[in-house]
Design a protein around this motif. Structure first.
Motif, short mmCIF file in Angstrom:
data_model
loop_
_atom_site.label_atom_id
_atom_site.label_comp_id
_atom_site.label_asym_id
_atom_site.label_seq_id
_atom_site.Cartn_x
_atom_site.Cartn_y
_atom_site.Cartn_z
N UNK A 242 10.19 -16.21 20.69
CA UNK A 242 9.09 -16.97 20.85
C UNK A 242 8.97 -18.14 19.70
N UNK A 243 8.81 -19.36 20.17
CA UNK A 243 8.87 -20.64 19.26
C UNK A 243 7.50 -21.16 19.32
N UNK A 244 7.00 -21.14 18.06
CA UNK A 244 5.72 -21.67 17.80
C UNK A 244 5.71 -23.26 17.46
N UNK A 245 5.27 -23.98 18.67
CA UNK A 245 5.51 -25.52 18.31
C UNK A 245 4.52 -26.29 17.43
N UNK A 246 5.44 -27.32 16.67
CA UNK A 246 4.42 -28.23 15.70
C UNK A 246 5.00 -29.59 15.77
N UNK A 247 4.30 -30.36 15.82
CA UNK A 247 4.84 -31.87 15.81
C UNK A 247 5.30 -32.47 14.58
N UNK A 248 6.29 -32.85 14.64
CA UNK A 248 7.00 -33.49 13.17
C UNK A 248 7.73 -34.85 13.49
N UNK A 249 8.20 -35.40 12.36
CA UNK A 249 8.94 -36.65 12.42
C UNK A 249 10.53 -36.28 12.83
N UNK A 250 10.82 -34.93 12.27
CA UNK A 250 12.43 -34.50 12.66
C UNK A 250 12.12 -33.11 13.37
N UNK A 251 13.06 -32.70 14.12
CA UNK A 251 13.44 -31.65 14.68
C UNK A 251 13.87 -30.41 13.49
N UNK A 252 13.38 -29.23 13.76
CA UNK A 252 13.51 -28.38 12.81
C UNK A 252 13.12 -27.00 13.34
N UNK A 253 13.97 -25.77 12.69
CA UNK A 253 13.46 -24.37 13.18
C UNK A 253 13.52 -23.47 11.81
N UNK A 254 12.37 -22.84 11.66
CA UNK A 254 12.34 -21.84 10.62
C UNK A 254 12.15 -20.27 11.15
N UNK A 255 13.04 -19.35 10.95
CA UNK A 255 12.97 -18.15 11.13
C UNK A 255 11.61 -17.62 10.52
N UNK A 256 10.69 -16.76 11.27
CA UNK A 256 9.46 -16.00 10.53
C UNK A 256 9.81 -14.38 10.25
N UNK A 257 9.29 -13.94 9.44
CA UNK A 257 9.39 -12.58 9.25
C UNK A 257 8.39 -11.76 10.04
N UNK A 260 4.45 -12.55 9.76
CA UNK A 260 4.03 -13.92 10.27
C UNK A 260 4.16 -14.02 11.82
N UNK A 261 5.23 -13.39 12.47
CA UNK A 261 5.26 -13.42 13.81
C UNK A 261 4.12 -12.65 14.45
N UNK A 295 -0.66 -4.63 20.12
CA UNK A 295 0.49 -5.12 21.11
C UNK A 295 1.44 -6.19 20.45
N UNK A 296 0.76 -7.20 19.84
CA UNK A 296 1.42 -8.38 18.92
C UNK A 296 2.30 -7.64 17.84
N UNK A 297 1.74 -6.78 17.26
CA UNK A 297 2.68 -6.13 16.21
C UNK A 297 3.87 -5.57 16.69
N UNK A 298 3.69 -4.61 17.84
CA UNK A 298 4.88 -4.13 18.69
C UNK A 298 5.91 -4.84 19.10
N UNK A 299 5.29 -6.12 19.68
CA UNK A 299 6.19 -7.14 20.29
C UNK A 299 7.17 -7.76 18.93
N UNK A 300 6.29 -8.17 17.88
CA UNK A 300 7.07 -8.78 16.69
C UNK A 300 8.32 -7.82 16.23
N UNK A 301 8.25 -6.43 16.52
CA UNK A 301 9.50 -5.79 16.21
C UNK A 301 10.75 -5.91 16.84
N UNK A 302 10.54 -6.44 18.14
CA UNK A 302 11.41 -6.55 18.94
C UNK A 302 12.04 -7.87 19.66
#
Length: 323
Positions: A242-257, A260-261, A295-302
């Protein structure tokens, strides 16, 4: 409904819209007082089959001539085929003047085994009312799936063939962040399945994917003057991330723990299901939110989560492919 172990599960399964369908001569207008639906009259009912990747199988059918337009609309929007296999979900219409949303909403079917259930909806007197009534029926399916770990996310679902199989990712984000624009920019072999709502369920069809994802309708598109649309909701694809979108001047990707997920998944599901509490009592609303967080917590584990920064002219999909 039979009692279940665990206060949260039991409470969520007692939510107010689906009730066991029993033979009764009582008026459907008493649905506001949580009565059973009337006996089903003998007329040629429209029946649609709906199957989800968690193993749930529904036969959605009209309970009266007045509910026929709702069932047909649901079948058209969800691209369902006619069929009578699966658990019966009977759509019953209540006159708008007698309709009580909180009292006639969604009794979670998970608590009553394989009995038929009835979903009460207001009489659809306008095109917007028809959309609301149809959304109410789809919400019954979502609430039932939640008892088995599902989440409805505010996000686009896109699929791509990788390593010889299809895999899906969700591009989640608030309204206006650019989900639809991102979908429109994706090159082949990426394929958008929906651009606003995705139902994520625990997989039951085999394979190595713990979670499967279904495209889900955007009901706001059916408001007065809206463009409408249809979605193949029975199409399921393994969920890779799951990728949480944000608008930015440059493309980038940041993994979440995971923490936070889980928080962002819970927020996304709240955005997509914000209409439900008005159909539930305070106690049911509390149980619903507890189940949603669980359910959100369980999904974040997988399933991993990422912040995806998207610029106006970059190739953000290459970052998605690289994680």
């Amino acid at each position: 409904p039979a009692s279940t172990s665990g206060a949260r599960q039991s409470a969520v399964r007692s939510q107010s819209a689906l009730r066991p369908a029993q033979d009764s001569t009582r008026s459907a207008s008493r649905a506001g007082r949580r009565s059973s639906p009337p006996i089903l009259s003998s007329f040629p009912r429209t029946r649609f089959a709906l199957t989800l990747a968690d193993g749930a199988r529904w036969c959605v059918q009209s309970g009266s001539v007045r509910s026929e337009p709702i069932v047909r609309h649901l079948g058209s929007v969800m691209e369902l085929g006619q069929g009578s296999e699966g658990r019966r979900l009977v759509v019953e219409v209540v006159p708008l003047s007698e309709f009580d949303p909180a009292a006639a909403a969604l009794d979670a079917p998970g608590a009553i085994g394989e009995l038929p259930v009835a979903c009460y909806v207001p009489d659809p007197e306008t095109s917007q009312a028809l959309a609301v009534a149809t959304m109410r029926v789809s919400a019954a399916v979502v609430l039932d799936a939640m008892t088995r770990g599902a989440l409805l996310l505010h996000g686009a679902l896109v699929e791509r063939e990788g390593a010889g199989r299809l895999e899906g990712v969700v591009l989640a984000g608030r309204s206006g962040v650019g989900k639809t624009t991102a979908c429109d920019r994706l090159p082949s072999p990426w394929r958008p399945l929906c651009d606003d709502a995705t139902l994520v369920v625990r997989g039951a069809r085999g394979g190595d994917a713990t979670y499967q994802s279904h495209p889900w309708p955007t009901w706001s598109r059916f408001a007065t003057g809206g463009p409408g649309g249809s979605w193949d909701v029975q199409h399921a694809v393994p969920l890779r991330a799951v990728f949480f979108l944000e608008q930015a001047a440059e493309d980038g990707v940041l993994p979440l723990n995971r923490a936070r997920t889980a928080a962002l998944l819970a927020s996304s599901s709240r955005q997509s299901l914000g209409y439900l509490p008005r159909w539930l009592s305070p106690e049911e609303t509390r149980a619903f939110h507890l189940q949603r967080l669980e359910n959100a917590t369980a999904l974040s584990r997988e399933v991993p989560g990422y912040i995806l920064s998207v610029s106006l002219h970059g190739s953000f999909w290459r970052l998605v492919e690289g994680v």
